[in-house]
Design an enzyme around this catalytic site. Sequence first.
Site, PDB file in Angstrom:
ATOM      1  N   ASP A 161    -114.418  57.799 143.642  1.00  0.00           N
ATOM      2  CA  ASP A 161    -113.072  58.126 144.098  1.00  0.00           C
ATOM      3  C   ASP A 161    -112.543  59.325 143.328  1.00  0.00           C
ATOM      4  OD1 ASP A 161    -110.908  56.964 141.847  1.00  0.00           O
ATOM      5  OD2 ASP A 161    -112.857  55.962 141.849  1.00  0.00           O
ATOM      6  N   SER A 162    -111.780  60.173 143.999  1.00  0.00           N
ATOM      7  CA  SER A 162    -111.136  61.333 143.387  1.00  0.00           C
ATOM      8  C   SER A 162    -112.178  62.214 142.693  1.00  0.00           C
ATOM      9  CB  SER A 162    -110.039  60.868 142.424  1.00  0.00           C
ATOM     10  OG  SER A 162    -109.199  61.930 142.064  1.00  0.00           O
ATOM     11  N   ALA A 163    -112.069  62.419 141.374  1.00  0.00           N
ATOM     12  CA  ALA A 163    -113.068  63.212 140.662  1.00  0.00           C
ATOM     13  C   ALA A 163    -114.446  62.579 140.773  1.00  0.00           C
ATOM     14  CB  ALA A 163    -112.676  63.363 139.193  1.00  0.00           C
TER      15      ALA A 163
END
Length: 317
Positions: A161-163
């Site tokens: 998720d995200s980074a």
Amino acid sequence: MESSADEIIKEIPGFIRVYKDGRYQKLGGTATVPAGVDPSSGVQSKDVVISPDTPLSVRLYIPKPQTPKKLPLLIYFHGGGFIIETAASPIYHSFLNLIAAESNAVILSVDYRTAPDHPVPACFHDSWEAIMWAALHGSGSGPDPWVNEYADLANVFFAGDSAGANIAHHMAIRVGSENPGGGVNLQGVVLLHPYFWGKDRVGSESDDNPWTSSIADLWKFAHPGTSGVDDPLINPDMDPRVSDLGCSKILVYVGEKDILKDRGWYYKGILGRNGWRGDIEVIEDEGVDHVYFLFSPYVDSACTLRTKICAFINNQA
């Protein structure tokens, strides 16, 4: 950073507080929970140091009850802007317990090093090292008995998720371009609210949005040596290897209220223009912000998201 003499504070949700004079204060990601047996699901977890010199560790999750057949292996990369959170952070431990139980999959969560102590690309190096460690178990004689006994190295998925979604994307490119000796057979990749960015605005993005400059600041803080927000590590449209993704299917989730939303949609177009031949599905959850599913795991959309991930891993989607 801001050029004004006045101290200006920018709040980057879930990440850091950035000060004009170059001082940074982390807002979260310091709490941890021990591995063990989750009382609600029976999922077992343990931490394994895979590189004492770094040190680099992973947290393994094994669902209960185990079946005689080997289970899909999901290699997970947590988010946090390349700066905060760990594999032992409470939100990730809880989330991956749910995924392991609901998917009946073995999970290897990578505890990569984070900035500022270890700037990007340390996280990418660590994540690849963890994948190579997993590959050692392909013959059933690797260093960890859990992975040997339960994980199917012919049925591997990456997710983040995200980074962490950014990392999963780049690790899939490395699998496709470098082929780790066939030890990891990557079937698919799940990108949850991926952290991609770029100089030119896409979709509904605007330079007037107060978070636009903050996202660029965050990237430059995590990777001081970057060439900027068109660095291929943050902008897949600038990566000549983007079509080398070593999997046949990708699932992307975005949130309606997330400033990064249109990057997830744009990612599908990037792969199409560059000749990637796999299947990609992008799903947008209405009325939600960045990585909401970590903080509100039992709302309907978060439960549906996990169900979709489970189907994806078990080749039912």
